[in-house]
Structure formats: structure tokens, C-alpha cells
Enzyme design. Structure first.
Site, mmCIF file in Angstrom:
data_model
loop_
_atom_site.group_PDB
_atom_site.id
_atom_site.type_symbol
_atom_site.label_atom_id
_atom_site.label_comp_id
_atom_site.label_asym_id
_atom_site.label_seq_id
_atom_site.Cartn_x
_atom_site.Cartn_y
_atom_site.Cartn_z
ATOM 1 N N GLY A 17 32.481 27.795 21.195
ATOM 2 C CA GLY A 17 31.066 28.144 21.204
ATOM 3 C C GLY A 17 30.359 27.777 22.484
ATOM 4 O O GLY A 17 29.540 28.539 23.011
ATOM 5 N N ARG A 18 30.651 26.605 23.021
ATOM 6 C CA ARG A 18 29.958 26.146 24.226
ATOM 7 C C ARG A 18 30.450 26.847 25.492
ATOM 8 O O ARG A 18 29.929 26.601 26.582
ATOM 9 C CB ARG A 18 30.092 24.632 24.358
ATOM 10 N N GLU B 148 22.891 26.514 9.134
ATOM 11 C CA GLU B 148 21.599 26.642 9.805
ATOM 12 C C GLU B 148 21.322 28.093 10.188
ATOM 13 O O GLU B 148 20.221 28.609 9.995
ATOM 14 C CB GLU B 148 21.559 25.762 11.058
ATOM 15 N N LYS C 218 30.169 32.678 14.675
ATOM 16 C CA LYS C 218 31.574 33.080 14.664
ATOM 17 C C LYS C 218 32.054 33.354 13.239
ATOM 18 O O LYS C 218 32.625 34.404 12.952
ATOM 19 C CB LYS C 218 32.442 32.013 15.324
ATOM 20 N N LYS D 262 27.649 17.572 8.975
ATOM 21 C CA LYS D 262 27.401 18.855 8.306
ATOM 22 C C LYS D 262 27.947 18.842 6.882
ATOM 23 O O LYS D 262 27.305 19.329 5.948
ATOM 24 C CB LYS D 262 28.040 19.983 9.119
ATOM 25 N N HIS E 77 7.902 12.084 38.675
ATOM 26 C CA HIS E 77 6.726 11.362 38.187
ATOM 27 C C HIS E 77 7.004 10.709 36.840
ATOM 28 O O HIS E 77 6.069 10.349 36.127
ATOM 29 C CB HIS E 77 5.539 12.325 38.090
ATOM 30 N N GLU F 184 30.086 17.439 24.011
ATOM 31 C CA GLU F 184 30.878 17.917 22.886
ATOM 32 C C GLU F 184 32.338 18.066 23.289
ATOM 33 O O GLU F 184 33.237 17.920 22.462
ATOM 34 C CB GLU F 184 30.323 19.254 22.378
#
Length: 568
Positions: A289-290, A212, A206, A531, A406, A375
Site C-alpha cells: 500500500g505505501r 475504515e 486492495k 484493528k 518559528h 511502517e
């Protein structure tokens, strides 16, 4: 302002929980066979059975009353009206506008945002078609064969999850890879065996300042220029497969322009990176964002599945939006799912939610929903800034069945924790794999799907174990208490439209829970602290001279150990 825990609705549920604490699903199902028809919801293509929950009609009545008390209806209307319900950032919350039809009107700050959404979508569709048909070509004139999406958080989890989910609908002669981790190994593996002349990078950020993402994008740019032999001091050395073709007079700018596009709101930063701003696709600050993979963040997905399938997915989102907006709470799937979560999380002390899709294509769904849920509602202060006095968001986890059977299903069946679970299955597979004798994989898969919810609900009593002839020393170990609640969600098949409905359902479920807990589900300040500290620590790791460290004793010691290992 009255807290939700101080309301008569909350008190009534707490009293009701005492009465329900000793009630077993075995008895609820046996005594009321009609609950399997009554405790269900149809919403679009999703059929949901919640009869295997530790609830009665009275439980649900009290839960619906709680939703009314918390003002869920008012907040639904406020969100759809474009009100700025994200209080800490003074923003509207309008992911629902990303899938609204072109003739809809959604006003933010006096402007109808829907035409802008559709304008971007048209540009996306044009670009995606150019890449898919080979009309868009790299710097050497060769078509694009691999798309690498570079993002993090919602800019990665959303398109990566959806691409996996809809892989059966994707263009199979193209490859799609997703890079998010700043760990260099992630980028190295993503670039391994790729041909730079046939690789397109979609950089999704954005602000175009996410450390990152920009770090990974810079590495990708250097790899591209070196591979094409157009960077300073670069040449197409061994290690870049294939003949890149005649680069000719192609310069750095031309190479980046043909192999990089951006999804961002920051034109200046995109241009500074070297990407042609004509190849920038925008989105808006009212999209978290999510909640964003159905925006331009989903450009890599649109290239993979095409514009028509992407539109089908958006239609599925919108269909669930309308169901959520217009349907009474008693038949409203996101509301029902949200209230069931409240029931266990706040009144039974459950701490987690298992998401168990019986589809390998949904292998990333639980990871996607982790961000969506944790979040959004991982908050400890309410919308007024007061410390909450109740539990908020659950820990979300899970993997596709039958793999989990399993592994961790043992803990769900016989452990000491209450773990509500959502089982998601499909009546028809994408590939009807079968043996020569007609034996079908999907029948076995769905047999397990139905068996697990039955076993979790009913368990196996001591008398049943004894009657089965189990040796005496094993009897206690083979008793299953049961009474483990599950939601069963079934659709005919995993299609783009069904995926849209499923994701929108969980989006709105999380929203309803946030309203009841009185938290702002649309900020994420907790993401920022680590961050900001990382920005401070990184120069200390690489400094030529011993830095003056002012962290806590543990962090100082760890930094010194790292520097020593790196010869600094």
C-alpha cells in the site's frame, strides 16, 4: 547466521565513530573546502549535497563496506528480478514494475507482469480523460466537478500527498478531496457543500474489506442516494446544494454505477457493494500500500493532473529506479542517503529524521514518508525471526519551511538531541510571486533554506557572540553548538517527473536500510493487532445490554465510561 553487528564492517564503524565523535563540521568544512564538490551526488534531476554531514572519506568507505557486507547489491538484484523477498507473505516486491516501460520484462511466477500494468494504466487514462472532459456524467446527466478519494494508509496518503504536490498541474475547475479517517467528522467535512449530482467517489481498498474505508464508502453511498432522491425513503432534501436535475427512472444501481468506481483486487466484494465491476481498476499483491500511488491507487491523481503528467511522474520514478539499480554505491543517491541514516541512527544514537521541504506544495510529504519509513522498518525481529540487537527505523517528522523555523527548529539548533535533517528545495517556484519593486518571495524562501543548513552546521561560538556585542547575561543563551548534520536536495522545479524521482529515492533508501538491519521492509503485522481488537470492542460499545468485558482493567473502565456517556 551472522548478525550485521557481529561483522568486522560494523566493528570498524563503531571504532571510527569514537574518533569522529569530537570532530566538528566547522573544522571539516574549513580544512577541506573541496568536500563541497566531492561529497555530492547527481541523480536524474536531483542534486544532493551531503558535505554538511559528520563524515570523512574514510567514514564513507567504511559505510560502503557495510553495505557490501550486508548484501545490499544482491538484494537489489533480487527485488528487480521479481524474487519473493517479502518472506512472511511469500510475495515479490515489485512497485518498480508499476513504472517500468512497456517493453520491459519482469517475471513473477512465470508471467511477465508489465503488460498487465500497462493495460490497467490505459484504462485509467481513458477513464480520467472521460471525467476531465465531461464525457463521463453522473446519474442526472451532469458532469463531474468533485472527486472524493476514499481510502486509508497508502490508499490515501500517496494520492493526497501527490495531489497537493502537483496541484499546480491539476485541472483547476475541478475539486479533489481525500477521506481516510473513520471519524465521521472527516467524511462530514469532505461532503460539506458538495452537490451529489456532480460528485464522483473513488473507493481504494486492495481487499475491499478495510473497515475504515468501507464504513466511509457506505456513508458516501447513503449520502449520494439520499441527495439524488433514489434511495429507499429518500428525497433530495434541503442541505444538498443545487438542483440535482431530473433523476427520472434512475435507480440505486444506476446512481452508484455513475458516481462510484473502485480500485481493488476483490471483484466479488466490489460487486456486493454495488459498484459496476466494469468500473474497477485492479492492482496486485506484489504492490504494498505505501508503495502504490503510482498504480491504480493514483486514479484520483490521474484525473487531477491528466494522463500525460501522470506518465511524466512514472518516468521520473523509473529514472530513479534505474539509477538505483545500475549506479555504483559511491554515486548511488538512495544508498548514500541510507548509509548516512545508518551512521547517525546506529552509531550516534539519533532517533529521528526531520524532513524539511521548502515548498508549501510538499506539505504532506513528511506524513507520506512517515508511513513509507516507519511502517517498513519499524521492526524488532530480523528476517529469520530473531530479536534484533540494534536500533531500526527512525521516527520521521517535519513540515514545510519556513513555518518550522518559528517552531521546532529551536530544539534542533539548541536542544540536547541529535536530529539529522533532509532539506528539500527548488531553484524555481511554480508561482514567481513578487512585489511591485521586484522583491521575490522565492529568493527569501531560498535564503532561509541555505541559511538554516549553514547555521545548523557551523553554529555560533562564544567568541563570536561576545564579538557581536551581546549583553553578558545573554551570552550563554545565544551560543549555538552547531555540528548538526543536514542533507541538501535541490531540483530545478517541482514537476511530476521530479516528484517521481524524489519519492522513488526515499523508497529505495528505506529498502537499503532494511537490508542492512536485516528486517523485512514489506510486511506490516503491527498494523493488524489494534484493528483486530477494534473489531472485538465495537460491538461492546453499542450493545443494548451490558456486555461482559474481558479486557484489562483500564480498557474495561474506559469502555464503561464511553457507554455511560452514550446512554447505554
Amino acid at each position: 547466521m551472522t548478525r550485521i553487528t557481529e561483522t568486522p564492517a560494523w566493528a570498524a564503524l563503531a571504532e571510527h565513530q569514537q574518533a569522529m565523535s569530537g570532530v566538528h563540521l566547522r573544522d571539516l568544512l574549513a580544512d577541506d573546502p573541496q568536500r563541497a564538490q566531492r561529497l555530492t551526488v547527481d541523480a536524474g534531476a536531483l542534486f544532493t549535497d551531503y558535505s554538511k554531514h559528520r563524515v570523512t572519506d574514510e567514514t564513507m568507505r567504511l559505510l560502503f563496506e557495510l553495505a557490501e557486507t550486508a548484501g545490499v547489491r544482491r538484494m537489489i538484484d533480487a527485488m528487480f528480478a521479481g524474487e519473493k523477498i517479502n518472506l512472511t507473505e511469500d510475495r515479490a516486491v515489485l512497485h518498480i514494475a508499476l513504472r517500468a516501460p512497456a517493453d520491459a520484462t519482469i517475471i513473477v511466477d512465470g508471467e511477465n507482469v508489465v503488460p498487465g500494468v500497462h493495460a490497467v494504466k490505459r484504462r485509467m487514462a481513458e477513464f480520467a480523460e472521460q471525467v476531465r472532459t465531461g464525457e463521463w456524467r453522473g446519474a442526472t446527466g451532469r458532469p463531474i466537478r468533485t472527486v472524493v478519494n476514499i481510502g486509508i494508509g497508502g490508499s490515501d496518503l500517496g494520492p493526497a500527498m501527490a495531489y497537493d504536490a502537483l496541484r499546480a498541474f491539476s485541472k483547476r475547475d475541478m475539486a479533489f478531496r481525500f477521506v481516510s479517517n473513520v471519524d465521521g467528522d472527516d467524511m462530514a467535512e469532505a461532503l460539506l457543500d458538495l452537490d451529489p449530482a456532480e460528485t464522483l467517489f473513488i473507493v481504494a481498498s486492495k481487499t475491499f474489506t478495510t473497515v475504515e474505508t468501507i464504513t466511509n464508502a457506505t456513508t458516501a453511498r447513503e449520502w449520494l442516494l439520499a441527495g439524488l432522491g433514489v434511495g429507499p425513503g429518500s428525497s433530495p432534501e434541503a442541505g444538498y446544494p443545487g438542483d440535482v436535475g431530473d433523476v427520472g427512472d434512475v435507480g440505486e444501481g444506476d446512481a452508484v454505477a455513475r458516481h462510484f468506481v473502485a480500485v481493488s483486487t476483490n471483484t466479488a466484494k466490489v460487486a456486493e457493494f454495488g459498484i459496476d465491476t466494469a468500473n474497477m481498476f485492479e492492482f496486485w499483491d506484489w504492490v504494498g500500500g505505501r508503495y502504490s500511488y503510482d498504480s491504480a491507487i493514483g486514479l484520483s491523481l490521474m484525473v487531477a493532473i491528466g494522463g500525460l503528467a501522470f506518465d511524466e511522474m512514472l518516468h521520473g520514478f523509473h529514472e530513479m529506479d534505474e539509477h538505483f539499480r545500475t549506479t555504483p554505491f559511491e554515486r548511488n543517491l538512495p544508498v548514500v542517503m541510507a548509509l548516512l541514516g545508518i551512521w547517525y541512527h546506529n552509531f550516534f544514537g539519533a532517533e529521528t529524521l526531520a524532513i524539511l521541504p521548502y515548498s508549501q506544495y510538499l506539505g504532506r510529504l513528511s506524513a507520506y514518508l512517515q508511513q513509507l519509513d516507519m511502517e517498513s522498518n519499524g521492526k524488532s525481529v530480523d528476517r529469520s525471526g530473531r530479536r534484533v540487537d540494534h536500533a531500526t527505523g527512525p521516527v520521521v517528522w517535519g513540515t514545510p519551511g519556513t513555518n518550522g523555523q518559528h517552531a521546532y527548529y529551536q530544539l534542533i539548533h539548541q536542544g540536547t538531541r541529535l536530529i539529522p535533517a533532509d532539506f528539500i528545495g527548488f531553484l524555481a517556484p511554480q508561482h514567481d510571486t513578487r512585489h511591485a519593486d521586484g522583491y521575490r518571495h522565492h529568493d527569501l524562501l531560498m535564503a532561509n533554506f541555505f541559511a538554516q543548513t549553514e547555521a545548523l552546521a557551523l553554529g555560533r561560538t562564544r567568541d563570536e557572540v561576545v564579538a557581536a556585542g551581546v549583553p553578558g547575561h545573554q551570552i550563554a543563551h545565544r551560543v549555538f553548538e552547531g555540528n548538526h548534520p543536514t542533507t541538501t536536495i535541490i531540483a530545478s522545479q517541482l514537476t511530476p517527473g521530479v516528484l517521481g524521482q524524489l519519492i522513488a529515492c526515499y523508497e529505495h533508501k528505506v529498502f537499503v536500510q532494511g537490508v542492512i538491519w536485516d528486517v523485512n521492509s514489506f510486511d506490516q503485522w503491527g498494523v493488524e493487532l489494534g484493528k483486530s481488537l477494534a473489531v472485538r470492542i465495537e460491538p461492546e460499545l453499542v450493545a443494548a445490554d451490558e456486555p461482559v468485558l474481558t479486557h484489562d482493567a483500564s480498557t474495561n473502565a474506559l469502555i464503561r465510561r464511553y457507554r455511560a456517556a452514550r446512554g447505554r
